[in-house]
Design a protein around this motif. Structure first.
Motif, PDB file in Angstrom:
ATOM      1  N   GLY A  42      16.239  68.220  27.226  1.00 45.34           N
ATOM      2  CA  GLY A  42      15.741  68.453  28.565  1.00 45.34           C
ATOM      3  C   GLY A  42      16.866  68.656  29.556  1.00 45.34           C
ATOM      4  O   GLY A  42      17.937  69.146  29.214  1.00 45.34           O
ATOM      5  N   LEU A  43      16.626  68.266  30.798  1.00 47.85           N
ATOM      6  CA  LEU A  43      17.623  68.381  31.847  1.00 47.85           C
ATOM      7  C   LEU A  43      18.226  67.009  32.135  1.00 47.85           C
ATOM      8  O   LEU A  43      17.482  66.040  32.346  1.00 47.85           O
ATOM      9  CB  LEU A  43      16.998  68.926  33.130  1.00 47.85           C
TER      10      LEU A  43
ATOM     11  N   CYS B  90       7.714  67.803  31.807  1.00 49.43           N
ATOM     12  CA  CYS B  90       7.119  66.703  32.551  1.00 49.43           C
ATOM     13  C   CYS B  90       8.253  65.953  33.248  1.00 49.43           C
ATOM     14  O   CYS B  90       9.365  65.851  32.699  1.00 49.43           O
ATOM     15  CB  CYS B  90       6.372  65.781  31.590  1.00 49.43           C
ATOM     16  N   ALA B  91       8.012  65.443  34.446  1.00 55.34           N
ATOM     17  CA  ALA B  91       9.074  64.783  35.189  1.00 55.34           C
ATOM     18  C   ALA B  91       8.496  63.720  36.101  1.00 55.34           C
ATOM     19  O   ALA B  91       7.318  63.767  36.462  1.00 55.34           O
ATOM     20  CB  ALA B  91       9.859  65.809  36.023  1.00 55.34           C
ATOM     21  N   LEU B  92       9.335  62.774  36.469  1.00 54.01           N
ATOM     22  CA  LEU B  92       8.920  61.773  37.434  1.00 54.01           C
ATOM     23  C   LEU B  92       9.964  61.640  38.533  1.00 54.01           C
ATOM     24  O   LEU B  92      11.142  61.918  38.332  1.00 54.01           O
ATOM     25  CB  LEU B  92       8.646  60.419  36.766  1.00 54.01           C
ATOM     26  N   SER B  97      15.126  57.831  43.883  1.00 52.03           N
ATOM     27  CA  SER B  97      15.010  59.151  44.514  1.00 52.03           C
ATOM     28  C   SER B  97      15.562  60.279  43.656  1.00 52.03           C
ATOM     29  O   SER B  97      15.969  61.313  44.178  1.00 52.03           O
ATOM     30  CB  SER B  97      15.677  59.175  45.893  1.00 52.03           C
ATOM     31  N   LYS B  98      15.595  60.079  42.353  1.00 47.72           N
ATOM     32  CA  LYS B  98      16.039  61.150  41.455  1.00 47.72           C
ATOM     33  C   LYS B  98      14.838  61.669  40.682  1.00 47.72           C
ATOM     34  O   LYS B  98      13.856  60.953  40.464  1.00 47.72           O
ATOM     35  CB  LYS B  98      17.081  60.618  40.479  1.00 47.72           C
ATOM     36  N   ILE B  99      14.921  62.907  40.232  1.00 43.13           N
ATOM     37  CA  ILE B  99      13.883  63.472  39.369  1.00 43.13           C
ATOM     38  C   ILE B  99      14.377  63.362  37.943  1.00 43.13           C
ATOM     39  O   ILE B  99      15.469  63.848  37.613  1.00 43.13           O
ATOM     40  CB  ILE B  99      13.565  64.928  39.730  1.00 43.13           C
ATOM     41  N   ILE B 100      13.577  62.718  37.096  1.00 40.20           N
ATOM     42  CA  ILE B 100      13.932  62.524  35.689  1.00 40.20           C
ATOM     43  C   ILE B 100      13.004  63.391  34.850  1.00 40.20           C
ATOM     44  O   ILE B 100      11.778  63.299  34.976  1.00 40.20           O
ATOM     45  CB  ILE B 100      13.822  61.043  35.301  1.00 40.20           C
TER      46      ILE B 100
END
Lengths: 113, 111
Positions: A42-43, B90-92, B97-100
């Motif tokens: 992923g990233l 998919c991300a959270l 305050s980070k996007i994982i």
């Protein structure tokens, strides 16, 4: 309406060379970040910035430097390229505060030989 | 720490088939959840999001419901098209305050 612009799109480096990946956004976003994308992983966040003059490390910062002298620009520097840094790099920006959409550049495909 | 797990791909379907891509998360509290899509040669773009439990995000025929009890946010579409071929992430939005992001699922649709 440019959004997030990354340059170059493709780059081949020799081991030990240095280079800078450029990222610019025209949306006046406070938050900017760099990710690397590797197959099956992923990233992963490299570095991020919440505003001009403020940067911090992400998940995989080793081998990379960043600076944020203006709101618009957030360059990523590879000081001494290694084959393990072969990847696709994405810059993203968003407004700070609250849950906001991240806007991504088109990516830089880097190969280190 | 916070993390996202999504089903491994690639997923190959015929046009008009039903799509489900599973996503589960581990996080402190109740994070906002996203699905991003990456078309060939492009960067990621937001597909849909949900900011609280039981919210349903929807866009372009895709839907996902934030299930707190199962910590899931599965992506669904009733009838896929060839143009839906892409990589889906998919991300959270974490407490820091980070996007994982999850690892991504490559979807290929056969005509």
């Amino acid at each position: 309406n440019a959004g997030v612009t990354q340059t170059p799109k493709f780059q081949v480096l020799k081991t030990g060379q240095s280079m800078t990946l450029q990222c610019a956004q025209d949306m006046n976003h406070e938050y900017m970040s760099w990710y690397r994308q590797d197959p099956g992983m992923g990233l992963r966040l490299i570095h991020y910035s919440v505003g001009a003059g403020i940067t911090d490390q992400g998940e995989v910062p080793n081998g990379y430097n960043v600076s944020r002298s203006t709101t618009e620009d957030f360059p990523l520097r590879l000081l001494s390229a290694a084959p393990s840094q072969t990847s696709v790099y994405f810059c993203a920006s968003r407004t700070q505060g609250g849950v906001t959409e991240a806007f991504f550049g088109q990516g830089t495909r880097l190969t280190v030989v | 720490g916070d993390s996202v797990t999504q089903m491994e791909g690639p997923v190959t379907l015929s046009e008009e088939a039903f799509l489900t891509i599973n996503c589960t998360y581990t996080a402190t509290g109740y994070p906002s959840l996203f699905w991003y899509v990456q078309y060939p040669g492009e960067g990621l773009q937001l597909l849909l999001k949900a900011t609280k439990a039981d919210d349903k995000g929807s866009n372009k025929g895709f839907e996902a419901t934030y299930r707190k009890e199962t910590t899931s946010f599965h992506l669904e579409k009733g009838s896929v098209q060839v143009s839906d071929s892409a990589v889906y992430f998919c991300a959270l939005y974490s407490s820091a305050s980070k996007i994982i992001f999850g690892s991504g699922t490559r979807l290929s649709i056969r005509p």
